[in-house]
Design a protein around this motif. Structure first.
Motif, PDB file in Angstrom:
ATOM      1  N   UNK A   1       0.875  -1.172   0.000  1.00  0.00           N
ATOM      2  CA  UNK A   1       0.000   0.000   0.000  1.00  0.00           C
ATOM      3  C   UNK A   1       0.913   1.222   0.000  1.00  0.00           C
ATOM      4  N   UNK A   2       0.694   2.145  -0.928  1.00  0.00           N
ATOM      5  CA  UNK A   2       1.576   3.296  -1.110  1.00  0.00           C
ATOM      6  C   UNK A   2       0.854   4.586  -0.751  1.00  0.00           C
ATOM      7  N   UNK A   3       1.574   5.488  -0.095  1.00  0.00           N
ATOM      8  CA  UNK A   3       1.002   6.780   0.287  1.00  0.00           C
ATOM      9  C   UNK A   3       1.944   7.900  -0.131  1.00  0.00           C
ATOM     10  N   UNK A   4       1.383   8.880  -0.836  1.00  0.00           N
ATOM     11  CA  UNK A   4       2.155  10.025  -1.332  1.00  0.00           C
ATOM     12  C   UNK A   4       1.369  11.309  -1.092  1.00  0.00           C
ATOM     13  N   UNK A   5       1.943  12.402  -1.515  1.00  0.00           N
ATOM     14  CA  UNK A   5       1.213  13.661  -1.546  1.00  0.00           C
ATOM     15  C   UNK A   5       0.011  13.514  -2.485  1.00  0.00           C
ATOM     16  N   UNK A   6      -1.019  14.360  -2.334  1.00  0.00           N
ATOM     17  CA  UNK A   6      -2.229  14.205  -3.154  1.00  0.00           C
ATOM     18  C   UNK A   6      -1.970  14.409  -4.639  1.00  0.00           C
ATOM     19  N   UNK A   7      -2.773  13.707  -5.446  1.00  0.00           N
ATOM     20  CA  UNK A   7      -2.685  13.858  -6.892  1.00  0.00           C
ATOM     21  C   UNK A   7      -1.550  13.102  -7.532  1.00  0.00           C
ATOM     22  N   UNK A   8      -0.906  12.246  -6.766  1.00  0.00           N
ATOM     23  CA  UNK A   8       0.244  11.519  -7.282  1.00  0.00           C
ATOM     24  C   UNK A   8      -0.161  10.099  -7.676  1.00  0.00           C
ATOM     25  N   UNK A   9       0.043   9.756  -8.916  1.00  0.00           N
ATOM     26  CA  UNK A   9      -0.079   8.384  -9.392  1.00  0.00           C
ATOM     27  C   UNK A   9       0.831   8.256 -10.604  1.00  0.00           C
ATOM     28  N   UNK A  10       0.772   7.146 -11.316  1.00  0.00           N
ATOM     29  CA  UNK A  10       1.694   6.958 -12.434  1.00  0.00           C
ATOM     30  C   UNK A  10       1.399   7.910 -13.595  1.00  0.00           C
ATOM     31  N   UNK A  11       0.161   8.386 -13.685  1.00  0.00           N
ATOM     32  CA  UNK A  11      -0.147   9.387 -14.707  1.00  0.00           C
ATOM     33  C   UNK A  11       0.588  10.692 -14.409  1.00  0.00           C
ATOM     34  N   UNK A  12       0.681  11.032 -13.125  1.00  0.00           N
ATOM     35  CA  UNK A  12       1.447  12.221 -12.735  1.00  0.00           C
ATOM     36  C   UNK A  12       2.897  12.069 -13.182  1.00  0.00           C
ATOM     37  N   UNK A  13       3.495  10.927 -12.867  1.00  0.00           N
ATOM     38  CA  UNK A  13       4.895  10.714 -13.227  1.00  0.00           C
ATOM     39  C   UNK A  13       5.121  10.739 -14.729  1.00  0.00           C
ATOM     40  N   UNK A  14       4.290  10.025 -15.479  1.00  0.00           N
ATOM     41  CA  UNK A  14       4.453   9.998 -16.937  1.00  0.00           C
ATOM     42  C   UNK A  14       4.197  11.384 -17.517  1.00  0.00           C
ATOM     43  N   UNK A  15       3.235  12.098 -16.959  1.00  0.00           N
ATOM     44  CA  UNK A  15       2.978  13.460 -17.427  1.00  0.00           C
ATOM     45  C   UNK A  15       4.182  14.362 -17.235  1.00  0.00           C
ATOM     46  N   UNK A  16       4.841  14.258 -16.065  1.00  0.00           N
ATOM     47  CA  UNK A  16       6.050  15.042 -15.812  1.00  0.00           C
ATOM     48  C   UNK A  16       7.176  14.638 -16.767  1.00  0.00           C
ATOM     49  N   UNK A  17       7.306  13.353 -17.015  1.00  0.00           N
ATOM     50  CA  UNK A  17       8.326  12.857 -17.935  1.00  0.00           C
ATOM     51  C   UNK A  17       8.148  13.459 -19.324  1.00  0.00           C
ATOM     52  N   UNK A  18       6.919  13.443 -19.822  1.00  0.00           N
ATOM     53  CA  UNK A  18       6.644  13.990 -21.149  1.00  0.00           C
ATOM     54  C   UNK A  18       6.904  15.496 -21.186  1.00  0.00           C
ATOM     55  N   UNK A  19       6.429  16.192 -20.169  1.00  0.00           N
ATOM     56  CA  UNK A  19       6.583  17.643 -20.104  1.00  0.00           C
ATOM     57  C   UNK A  19       8.056  18.060 -20.090  1.00  0.00           C
ATOM     58  N   UNK A  20       8.848  17.421 -19.249  1.00  0.00           N
ATOM     59  CA  UNK A  20      10.242  17.817 -19.074  1.00  0.00           C
ATOM     60  C   UNK A  20      11.114  17.485 -20.278  1.00  0.00           C
ATOM     61  N   UNK A  21      10.656  16.540 -21.093  1.00  0.00           N
ATOM     62  CA  UNK A  21      11.453  16.142 -22.255  1.00  0.00           C
ATOM     63  C   UNK A  21      10.871  16.598 -23.588  1.00  0.00           C
ATOM     64  N   UNK A  22       9.786  17.360 -23.517  1.00  0.00           N
ATOM     65  CA  UNK A  22       9.212  17.913 -24.735  1.00  0.00           C
ATOM     66  C   UNK A  22       8.501  16.895 -25.609  1.00  0.00           C
ATOM     67  N   UNK A  23       7.969  15.835 -24.984  1.00  0.00           N
ATOM     68  CA  UNK A  23       7.232  14.815 -25.722  1.00  0.00           C
ATOM     69  C   UNK A  23       5.735  14.992 -25.527  1.00  0.00           C
ATOM     70  N   UNK A  24       4.955  14.419 -26.439  1.00  0.00           N
ATOM     71  CA  UNK A  24       3.505  14.393 -26.298  1.00  0.00           C
ATOM     72  C   UNK A  24       3.054  12.987 -25.940  1.00  0.00           C
ATOM     73  N   UNK A  25       1.775  12.838 -25.599  1.00  0.00           N
ATOM     74  CA  UNK A  25       1.241  11.518 -25.281  1.00  0.00           C
ATOM     75  C   UNK A  25       1.373  10.567 -26.469  1.00  0.00           C
ATOM     76  N   UNK A  26       1.281  11.137 -27.661  1.00  0.00           N
ATOM     77  CA  UNK A  26       1.371  10.307 -28.863  1.00  0.00           C
ATOM     78  C   UNK A  26       2.770   9.735 -29.072  1.00  0.00           C
TER      79      UNK A  26
END
Length: 251
Positions: free
Chosen positions: A181-206
């Motif tokens: 069972x994992x506990x983090x700050x609010x709004x954190x899940x794997x979509x948050x992480x992947x979203x940050x990854x895309x944003x920081x590297x200039x990639x889109x979801x596609x």
């Protein structure tokens, strides 16, 4: 054409808490010649390094294409070939007060529900800085014991999560890996992480493709699929290996 291929770790790239196989190590090493690769997991950076990175056979320049996102992307590491070291890109860490509240709630509810392990294999509650993780049998329990526990308590785990969440308003409480069972700050899940990854590297979801073993609704990989990233659900690392061998063959 995809630019980044992302993966859950346990039961997607490897047996839970185990190093990737020789077959998978070779596949990922070849994949890095054509694509950036991300591993996002509820585990620590040390787990990603031990289970995956240390098994790869690539030059430092290619290792720079590997993106390590432990604790569901609340931390992000990249390899700096010039300095020959892994460097943290950001960290969304919990406060000491929050950590104390979380640890207390996890143990209290587990004891109330009769699922606290009195003879664990390693730590039950682990401070991962940006995430607190409760592993029901302890961090070092065998894969066989973990899979058996997960089957036995599959209907209890959501109840446990909800009861812990009631005690921790303002924090995110999720069912994690096989027994965790994992506990983090609010709004954190794997979509948050992947979203940050895309944003920081200039990639889109596609530009992204994602592999996970829990892409069904309610699974901890589902948020990545829900955000619109092309996703492939697997039953184990062998499914992933088979698919990647096809990708390597046509790339």
């Amino acid at each position: 054409m995809k630019k980044i291929i992302g993966f859950d770790l346990d039961d997607t790239l490897a047996i839970t808490k185990s190093p990737i196989s020789d077959r998978m190590a070779g596949i990922l090493s070849r994949l890095l010649e054509k694509y950036d690769v991300c591993v996002i997991t509820g585990g620590t950076f040390q787990q990603i390094k031990k289970q995956v990175i240390d098994r790869l056979n690539v030059q430092p320049e290619l290792l720079q294409r590997f993106h390590a996102m432990p604790t569901c992307g609340t931390r992000y590491y990249r390899f700096d070939a010039a300095d020959n070291e892994w460097k943290i890109q950001y960290a969304n860490d919990l406060s000491d007060e929050q950590k104390t509240q979380i640890t207390t709630a996890l143990e209290e509810v587990a004891r109330e529900m009769g699922i606290w392990c009195d003879n664990p294999a390693g730590e039950i509650i682990e401070d991962r800085h940006s995430q607190i993780t409760m592993s029901a049998l302890g961090q070092q329990a065998s894969p066989e014991d973990k899979y058996a526990w997960a089957e036995k308590y599959k209907d209890i785990r959501p109840v446990y999560r909800d009861k812990v969440a009631e005690k921790l308003p303002g924090l995110e409480v999720r069912i994690g890996g096989t027994t965790s069972t994992d506990i983090t700050l609010p709004g954190i899940d794997k979509a948050y992480g992947i979203g940050k990854l895309l944003e920081l590297n200039g990639w889109s979801k596609e530009d992204a493709l994602f592999f996970g073993d829990k892409l069904q609704e309610g699974g901890n990989d589902f948020p990545v699929k829900q955000m619109g990233v092309d996703s492939i659900e697997v039953r184990g690392w062998e499914d992933t290996a088979y698919a990647l061998e096809g990708i390597n063959a046509v790339s």
